[in-house]
Design a protein around this motif. Structure first.
Motif, mmCIF file in Angstrom:
data_model
loop_
_atom_site.group_PDB
_atom_site.id
_atom_site.type_symbol
_atom_site.label_atom_id
_atom_site.label_comp_id
_atom_site.label_asym_id
_atom_site.label_seq_id
_atom_site.Cartn_x
_atom_site.Cartn_y
_atom_site.Cartn_z
ATOM 1 N N VAL A 199 0.832 -1.198 0.000
ATOM 2 C CA VAL A 199 0.000 0.000 0.000
ATOM 3 C C VAL A 199 0.871 1.254 0.000
ATOM 4 O O VAL A 199 1.682 1.457 0.901
ATOM 5 C CB VAL A 199 -0.945 0.000 1.213
ATOM 6 N N GLY A 200 0.705 2.066 -1.038
ATOM 7 C CA GLY A 200 1.442 3.313 -1.136
ATOM 8 C C GLY A 200 2.895 3.158 -1.521
ATOM 9 O O GLY A 200 3.643 4.137 -1.531
ATOM 10 N N GLU A 201 3.320 1.953 -1.871
ATOM 11 C CA GLU A 201 4.714 1.705 -2.243
ATOM 12 C C GLU A 201 4.796 1.230 -3.687
ATOM 13 O O GLU A 201 3.910 0.519 -4.176
ATOM 14 C CB GLU A 201 5.330 0.647 -1.334
ATOM 15 N N LEU A 202 5.858 1.615 -4.374
ATOM 16 C CA LEU A 202 6.072 1.147 -5.733
ATOM 17 C C LEU A 202 6.270 -0.361 -5.726
ATOM 18 O O LEU A 202 6.804 -0.933 -4.773
ATOM 19 C CB LEU A 202 7.291 1.831 -6.344
ATOM 20 N N ARG A 203 5.826 -0.987 -6.803
ATOM 21 C CA ARG A 203 5.943 -2.447 -6.867
ATOM 22 C C ARG A 203 7.409 -2.871 -6.844
ATOM 23 O O ARG A 203 8.301 -2.147 -7.294
ATOM 24 C CB ARG A 203 5.249 -2.993 -8.116
#
Length: 436
Positions: free
Chosen positions: A157-161
């Motif tokens: 959540v809210g982080e780049l893959r």
């Protein structure tokens, strides 16, 4: 020079062009100008805040429908009242809907504040920070198994893959290269010239953001909400229309043109970038047509010259079913509130009904209870409001799925009423679009 189908995207030049060349922009800038003119015809409404709340629920329904993750409008209404289904999947979709509503609401309030302080809110929206905030806000309200992805991993959540993904035949950029792609995306679109050019850029940016696929999941929702917010920040929507409804109403075309703009250059006559210029042009043109269609539809819905007959139809229906004490004598006062965008003292409202004080007091109470009126305090002034069960009368065909669901909220039989104003059929947006 021919485009190359690369094994891995690791450099921002590989998703050029981000905008069509100067000589190809003319027709798109004309469409953007048409959108600006159409927006000018959308009048303010006395029920603006109440209507905007309804439209946010509608936006959440339509964006999640594109993902196949929607719940019924009545379930969204119940979730807004903190009533969640015992069915785990339905409850999860209710939470997704609420998250979109809350995110859209808080973002628009933040944009309003930033605009009042003189900030460059459009440019600020084109940033990695904004994208991460949108993603976090959309998904932080769900947890546990709800965040489990198809491959067994959890959504970050809210982080780049942190892994490589493919969407259909499109291989997204390497996760290690994402910051560079996003920085290029933000630089080009966030610094587009104001006016028509920035509107064309907003349409183009939607595809290129989806193409980057910055998150492990939720990219479609983030891309659509981002486009909605950019249009809002540019002063185009006034909170009274959104491209999300148009995208969902033409979902097959939406998906097909997104895929078309993913393609590599189709030959020497298709620009000089690695990706197809014509595919990008087709996508931008479609997006602008959707926006114009939605604006024109909403302008007709809010036309003050037509609203009186629609209020009358709603009151007559409720009066005929003896629903909640509603009476036709409220018509003149309700129409006055809509047309003037004012509030009325309760005694003034009652006098406009022509009824005796006791009957008028009962009617006023019934109108407040049924949602025809809103007030900030038990004895305060009243203003025009939009009762959910009267949506089919007030704004026919705005949210057809909610019109059908309303019968679960109100036991009266559904009226055989057809609004006179009809939105231009989605099939006419492009001559080759199949009829709904």
């Amino acid at each position: 020079m021919h485009s190359q189908k690369v094994a891995h995207y690791d450099s921002p030049h590989q998703f050029e062009p981000l905008m069509p060349g100067e000589r190809l922009l003319g027709p798109l800038l004309e469409q953007a100008s048409d959108l600006i003119r159409a927006v000018a015809a959308v009048g303010a409404t006395a029920a603006q805040e109440e209507l905007r709340a309804l439209l946010r629920a509608m936006n959440s329904y339509y964006t999640n429908r594109i993902e196949g993750e929607h719940t019924r409008p009545i379930d969204i209404e119940r979730a807004l009242q903190q009533e969640f289904s015992a069915n785990a999947d339905t409850a999860r979709k209710q939470r997704l809907a609420l998250a979109h509503i809350h995110t859209e609401t808080s973002c628009e309030k933040h944009l309003d504040q930033s605009l009042a302080e003189g900030g460059n809110v459009v440019r600020d929206l084109y940033s990695l920070k904004s994208l991460q905030w949108l993603h976090r806000s959309l998904f932080e309200q769900i947890d546990g198994e709800d965040l489990r992805l198809a491959d067994g991993s959890n959504l970050l959540v809210g982080e780049l893959r942190q892994a490589q993904v493919a969407i259909g035949i499109h291989e997204a950029p390497l996760h290690s290269a994402l910051p560079g792609f996003i920085a290029r995306w933000a630089d080009v679109y966030g610094n587009a010239r104001r006016g028509e050019m920035s509107i064309v850029a907003a349409a183009a940016s939607h595809h290129r953001l989806a193409w980057i696929h910055p998150f492990s999941d939720g990219n479609g929702r983030v891309s659509r909400l981002h486009t909605h917010l950019v249009m809002y920040a540019m002063g185009l929507t006034k909170g009274l229309w959104s491209p999300l409804r148009g995208f969902a109403r033409s979902e097959d075309r939406y998906r097909a043109l997104l895929r078309g703009a993913d393609e590599h250059r189709r030959g020497d006559l298709d620009g000089r970038g690695n990706l197809t210029t014509q595919g990008l042009i087709d996508w931008i043109s479609y997006t602008l047509e959707v926006c114009i269609d939605q604006v024109q539809f909403m302008a007709a819905q809010l036309d003050v010259t037509n609203i009186q007959s629609r209020i009358e139809a709603a009151l007559l229906f409720d009066a005929s079913t003896k629903s909640a004490g509603v009476r036709i004598e409220a018509l003149a006062a309700l129409h006055y509130l809509f047309a003037t965008q004012l509030e009325l003292g309760r005694s003034d409202f009652k006098s406009m009904t022509g009824l005796g004080d006791r009957v008028a007091t009962d009617l006023l109470s019934s109108l407040l209870k049924a949602g025809y009126l809103a007030s900030d305090s038990p004895y305060g002034k009243v203003r025009f409001a939009v009762p959910r069960h009267a949506l089919r009368f007030y704004f026919p065909n705005l949210w057809p799925e909610a019109e059908r669901d309303v019968d679960m909220l109100k036991p009266a039989p559904a009226p055989q009423h057809e609004g006179k104003m009809r939105e231009r059929p989605v099939a006419q947006i492009h001559k080759d679009r199949p009829r709904a």
